[in-house]
Design an enzyme around this catalytic site. Structure first.
Site, mmCIF file in Angstrom:
data_model
loop_
_atom_site.group_PDB
_atom_site.id
_atom_site.type_symbol
_atom_site.label_atom_id
_atom_site.label_comp_id
_atom_site.label_asym_id
_atom_site.label_seq_id
_atom_site.Cartn_x
_atom_site.Cartn_y
_atom_site.Cartn_z
ATOM 1 N N GLU A 137 -5.101 7.409 7.442
ATOM 2 C CA GLU A 137 -4.111 8.490 7.498
ATOM 3 C C GLU A 137 -4.778 9.763 6.976
ATOM 4 O O GLU A 137 -5.382 9.745 5.894
ATOM 5 C CB GLU A 137 -2.893 8.111 6.632
ATOM 6 C CG GLU A 137 -1.707 9.032 6.754
ATOM 7 C CD GLU A 137 -0.769 8.744 7.954
ATOM 8 O OE1 GLU A 137 -1.113 7.915 8.828
ATOM 9 O OE2 GLU A 137 0.294 9.362 8.002
ATOM 10 N N GLU A 195 0.861 -1.195 0.000
ATOM 11 C CA GLU A 195 0.000 0.000 0.000
ATOM 12 C C GLU A 195 0.888 1.233 0.000
ATOM 13 O O GLU A 195 2.005 1.190 0.512
ATOM 14 C CB GLU A 195 -0.853 0.039 1.277
ATOM 15 C CG GLU A 195 -1.911 -1.033 1.354
ATOM 16 C CD GLU A 195 -2.634 -1.036 2.708
ATOM 17 O OE1 GLU A 195 -2.287 -0.211 3.586
ATOM 18 O OE2 GLU A 195 -3.528 -1.867 2.874
ATOM 19 N N LYS A 226 7.665 -1.448 6.561
ATOM 20 C CA LYS A 226 7.632 -0.155 5.866
ATOM 21 C C LYS A 226 8.866 -0.035 4.989
ATOM 22 O O LYS A 226 9.968 -0.415 5.393
ATOM 23 C CB LYS A 226 7.508 1.009 6.843
ATOM 24 C CG LYS A 226 8.434 0.967 8.020
ATOM 25 C CD LYS A 226 8.194 2.175 8.926
ATOM 26 C CE LYS A 226 9.008 2.053 10.191
ATOM 27 N NZ LYS A 226 8.965 3.184 11.078
ATOM 28 N N ARG A 246 -1.784 9.875 11.584
ATOM 29 C CA ARG A 246 -2.697 8.744 11.739
ATOM 30 C C ARG A 246 -4.017 9.220 12.334
ATOM 31 O O ARG A 246 -4.033 10.026 13.268
ATOM 32 C CB ARG A 246 -2.087 7.697 12.659
ATOM 33 C CG ARG A 246 -2.772 6.356 12.527
ATOM 34 C CD ARG A 246 -1.833 5.265 12.871
ATOM 35 N NE ARG A 246 -2.360 3.968 12.540
ATOM 36 C CZ ARG A 246 -1.633 2.873 12.595
ATOM 37 N NH1 ARG A 246 -0.377 2.926 12.959
ATOM 38 N NH2 ARG A 246 -2.155 1.715 12.280
ATOM 39 N N LYS A 283 2.431 4.394 1.476
ATOM 40 C CA LYS A 283 2.599 4.896 2.846
ATOM 41 C C LYS A 283 2.448 6.413 2.785
ATOM 42 O O LYS A 283 3.340 7.120 2.323
ATOM 43 C CB LYS A 283 3.971 4.525 3.406
ATOM 44 C CG LYS A 283 4.136 4.910 4.873
ATOM 45 C CD LYS A 283 5.482 4.456 5.418
ATOM 46 C CE LYS A 283 5.573 4.510 6.930
ATOM 47 N NZ LYS A 283 5.347 5.816 7.499
ATOM 48 N N GLU A 316 5.514 8.579 1.302
ATOM 49 C CA GLU A 316 6.792 8.269 1.953
ATOM 50 C C GLU A 316 7.403 6.981 1.438
ATOM 51 O O GLU A 316 8.549 6.681 1.750
ATOM 52 C CB GLU A 316 6.524 8.083 3.443
ATOM 53 C CG GLU A 316 6.936 9.208 4.315
ATOM 54 C CD GLU A 316 6.908 8.757 5.770
ATOM 55 O OE1 GLU A 316 7.891 8.969 6.460
ATOM 56 O OE2 GLU A 316 5.883 8.175 6.201
ATOM 57 N N LYS A 358 2.182 -5.553 3.670
ATOM 58 C CA LYS A 358 1.449 -6.226 4.757
ATOM 59 C C LYS A 358 1.066 -7.643 4.363
ATOM 60 O O LYS A 358 0.665 -7.869 3.216
ATOM 61 C CB LYS A 358 0.170 -5.442 5.072
ATOM 62 C CG LYS A 358 0.407 -3.994 5.424
ATOM 63 C CD LYS A 358 -0.909 -3.246 5.633
ATOM 64 C CE LYS A 358 -0.661 -1.816 6.035
ATOM 65 N NZ LYS A 358 -1.915 -1.054 6.191
HETATM 66 P P1 ATP Z 1 7.102 6.876 11.072
HETATM 67 O O1 ATP Z 1 5.810 7.577 10.899
HETATM 68 O O2 ATP Z 1 8.259 7.764 11.342
HETATM 69 O O3 ATP Z 1 7.379 5.876 10.013
HETATM 70 P P2 ATP Z 1 5.851 5.633 13.291
HETATM 71 O O4 ATP Z 1 6.530 4.894 14.398
HETATM 72 O O5 ATP Z 1 4.971 6.768 13.618
HETATM 73 O O6 ATP Z 1 7.046 6.058 12.393
HETATM 74 P P3 ATP Z 1 5.500 3.451 11.606
HETATM 75 O O7 ATP Z 1 5.047 2.169 12.184
HETATM 76 O O8 ATP Z 1 6.937 3.564 11.407
HETATM 77 O O9 ATP Z 1 4.986 4.642 12.469
HETATM 78 O O10 ATP Z 1 4.770 3.700 10.219
HETATM 79 C C1 ATP Z 1 3.428 3.531 10.200
HETATM 80 C C2 ATP Z 1 2.747 4.865 10.086
HETATM 81 O O11 ATP Z 1 2.581 5.214 8.724
HETATM 82 C C3 ATP Z 1 1.359 4.738 10.630
HETATM 83 O O12 ATP Z 1 1.351 5.114 11.976
HETATM 84 C C4 ATP Z 1 0.523 5.650 9.775
HETATM 85 O O13 ATP Z 1 0.402 6.897 10.393
HETATM 86 C C5 ATP Z 1 1.316 5.825 8.504
HETATM 87 N N1 ATP Z 1 0.700 5.216 7.306
HETATM 88 C C6 ATP Z 1 0.591 5.809 6.098
HETATM 89 N N2 ATP Z 1 0.038 5.008 5.187
HETATM 90 C C7 ATP Z 1 -0.226 3.837 5.810
HETATM 91 C C8 ATP Z 1 -0.781 2.608 5.381
HETATM 92 N N3 ATP Z 1 -1.171 2.391 4.127
HETATM 93 N N4 ATP Z 1 -0.885 1.624 6.305
HETATM 94 C C9 ATP Z 1 -0.479 1.807 7.585
HETATM 95 N N5 ATP Z 1 0.054 2.957 8.033
HETATM 96 C C10 ATP Z 1 0.190 3.968 7.172
#
Ligand code: ATP
Length: 656
Positions: free
Chosen positions: A363, A308, A486, A315, A310, A462, A467
């Site tokens: 998001e 997917e 990620k 969030r 990112k 990003e 998944k």
């Molecule tokens: P970072 O945002 O710096 O990557 P984080 O610790 O906040 O770190 P991560 O687990 O690293 O979070 O990355 C997941 C984050 O990416 C989620 O918290 C969400 O906000 C965002 N996100 C964006 N697109 C998606 C998606 N398709 N599925 C899940 N999360 C997503």
């Protein structure tokens, strides 16, 4: 004495059945915890205290838990303490007959809590105020937290003052720290849950209520359940209880509900009461970083997965409650409903007619309506945080829905993603530019993943989230899970993820930077030992504006000495220490073993820790708590993932 290993929750308690728990009993427990460095011992001390509360004053269990956590309500209710230092100084001075200046001068040696405690001992009062209880302190703190407006300030100070006058021994230390919002006894929430579980195992709460219809004193097996068993068996059973308590709390992070359930039906009844519920935001699932497309194929061999986009926004966990209300929560369970009235208003149009309640994971991303393109995170961060008026909103957002974890009364977390996604698409309507599903492809071809990654970057994202789809594809609440990977564009250029680190010290600036901090001491978090371990000294990446802003913010977090749970080398002692409160995102060229820094010490090298080479500041992460910072094991993993280390070409060199 709650620190005794053979603790008798009735005989060893300092109060008797039916009485309110004296605040002094809690203060003594907290002091013991502060003086003890072993995590297991601390869990035992706390659990012993909870056992007495369960048996003697169960009505006070929830207050005791909240006070240990320095909270007054679940995070999403937004009831927070954080009385400014100057006001606490005033209250301390007034309650002890000292001058503000005199109190303030001591700040270089002690924290305010300790100052309040030592000021107390010399004070004589004409009449003896009623002793503090856990319940009375909790309700006063709640009252103080609820007072708003300038006019309430004097009232707050006089309430604090009257509390301080009633304090004995170490009580003032913890009252003041709680008021400042800086209790931080160095015991993380997971340990507190462990202590609750341990207490409930040894002293089953539902059988011991202070109810006259129940035999008193309780039978031996209620005081020390299963003590006739082999110690290994006791440990195994206690672990099972801890697992249950923790997973129920994950689904329903609300101590009022947890404690009510425990007191009513004990541990056995927890699952019935503590369920995923719209209106109570659970901690979301997080992802593991990867090194590149190949790494993904390597980790997901023979497993079906989906990629997917990112999205780079914020969030948004969107809840539709049974009564029709829509609530929006952040990654950290803060209530963001007032920040996004536009989302709340449009949400009803996004859900299908059959939906009566749901929790959507999504998001919120800044959106240019004219050009119909995604805008960078920096644009979203300029949006007002609270009480936004829809007509005045300048930064428009689009919601990308990527998961559905609750629908019409049922939790979906155990369902595989393929099923959750199907339900998401069946029950929600796309409104272009306002609500869409995260763009995805299901493929196992490396070229295809690579193409999709490039496409996502062109679309201002990003990178990708990859998944598992049907096997091993449940939604893991509150976990950084291996089921979600990620893949960020930065990994491709700089070879690694950024880190989120806690600022624990400041070095005063020289030359152009006089008057601000010129560099900072940063730490990662080790949840196993509950420590902050230094990882780098950071002095680049700041604009002049940043430097001033940080100096101002950190002024409010200054502490006279490092916390016992800070791991650092005496050769790298900052001019000022800070309470672990501020989290920054930091990037670096690479990671190397270090004789000075303590991050992940013992994990990759028996003695040396890991440090960052050429670290630079990226941004403030105010959506993260210090305990959400990059963990020691993540640091070790990042170090190991580097090609230099992998191929062992010369190895990384120390760099200070
Ligand atoms: P970072 O945002 O710096 O990557 P984080 O610790 O906040 O770190 P991560 O687990 O690293 O979070 O990355 C997941 C984050 O990416 C989620 O918290 C969400 O906000 C965002 N996100 C964006 N697109 C998606 C998606 N398709 N599925 C899940 N999360 C997503």
């Amino acid at each position: 004495d709650p620190s005794k290993s053979k603790y008798h929750p009735i005989d060893d308690a300092s109060w008797s059945r039916g009485q309110s728990v004296p605040y002094l009993a809690l203060a003594i427990t907290l002091k013991k915890i502060e003086e003890t460095s072993s995590r297991l011992k601390n869990i035992e001390i706390l659990s012993n205290f909870f056992r007495s509360v369960i048996l003697l004053s169960p009505q006070d269990l929830r207050f005791s838990i909240y006070l240990c956590l320095n909270k007054l309500a679940p995070a999403y209710e937004g009831v927070e303490l954080g009385i400014a230092e100057t006001n606490l100084i005033k209250a301390i001075a007034q309650s002890t007959g000292r001058s503000d200046k005199d109190v303030k001068n001591q700040l270089s040696e002690k924290d305010l809590g300790e100052i309040a405690e030592s000021s107390r001992t010399s004070q004589k009062t004409l009449f003896q105020p009623a002793p503090l209880t856990v319940a009375s302190v909790f309700s006063k703190l709640k009252e103080i937290a609820g007072m708003t407006g300038k006019a309430s300030l004097q009232k707050k100070i006089s309430m604090i003052q009257s509390m301080l006058v009633a304090c004995k021994y170490s009580e003032a230390r913890f009252v003041v720290r709680s008021l400042a919002g800086k209790l931080r006894i160095g015991l993380a929430e997971q340990s507190l849950l462990q202590a609750i579980a341990q207490a409930c195992y040894l002293t089953p709460p539902n059988q011991n209520q202070a109810d006259d219809s129940i035999d008193w004193p309780p039978k031996k097996n209620m005081i020390n359940a299963g003590s006739s068993l082999h110690p290994d068996e006791i440990k195994a059973r206690a672990e099972k209880v801890a697992f249950k308590v923790k997973s129920c709390y994950c689904e329903c992070p609300n101590y009022d509900i947890l404690v009510d359930a425990l007191l009513k039906d004990g541990v056995d009844g927890l699952e019935e009461y503590c369920r995923l519920t719209p209106g109570i935001p659970p901690r979301p699932m997080l992802a593991q970083p990867t090194k590149g497309v190949e790494d993904i194929l390597h980790r997901f061999t023979d497993i079906k997965f989906t990629c997917e986009y990112k999205y780079d926004g914020e969030r948004a966990q969107i809840h539709l409650l049974e009564d029709g209300r829509v609530e929006i929560y952040s990654r950290n369970q803060e209530n963001n409903t007032l920040k996004f009235p536009d989302i709340v208003n449009r949400f009803k149009d996004c859900i299908g007619p059959e939906v009566t309640s749901c929790i959507l994971d999504s998001e919120a991303v800044a959106w240019d309506r004219e050009k119909e393109i995604i805008l960078p995170f920096q644009v979203l961060s300029t949006r007002k945080r609270k009480d936004a008026n829809e007509a005045e909103i300048k930064v428009q957002v689009i919601i990308y829905g990527f998961d559905l974890i609750y629908l019409n009364g049922d939790s979906l977390v155990k369902e595989p993603l393929v099923k959750r996604r199907e339900l998401l698409k069946e029950n929600f309507n796309v409104i272009p530019g306002q609500f869409e599903f995260a763009k995805s492809v299901d493929t196992d071809s490396m070229e295809h993943v690579q193409e999709f990654l490039e496409e996502s970057i062109k679309g201002n994202c990003e990178g990708l989230m990859v998944k598992t789809l049907d096997v091993n594809a449940s939604y893991e609440l509150a976990k950084r899970s291996h089921k979600w990977l990620k893949l960020k564009k930065d990994y491709l250029t700089t070879g690694g993820d950024s880190l989120d680190l806690v600022v624990i010290g400041g070095f005063l600036g020289k030359g152009k930077r006089t008057g601000t901090y010129g560099a900072y001491l940063l730490a990662c978090y080790d949840p196993d030992n509950e420590e902050f371990q230094t990882i780098c000294k950071l002095g680049t990446g700041f604009s002049d504006e940043d430097l001033e802003k940080h100096t101002k913010t950190l002024e409010g977090h200054k502490i006279p000495k490092p916390k016992p749970y800070y791991q650092f080398h005496s050769n790298l002692t900052p001019d000022h220490w800070f309470d672990s409160a501020v989290v920054w995102e930091v990037k670096c060229a690479d990671l190397s073993l270090s004789p000075v820094h303590k991050a992940a010490a013992g994990l990759e090298d028996p003695e040396r820790g890991i440090s960052l080479r050429f670290p630079r500041f990226i941004r403030i992460r105010d959506d993260k708590n210090p305990e959400d910072a990059t963990s020691a094991s993540q640091v070790a993993q990042m170090y190991k993932n580097q090609d230099v280390v992998k191929n062992n070409v010369g190895g990384a060199k120390d760099f200070e």
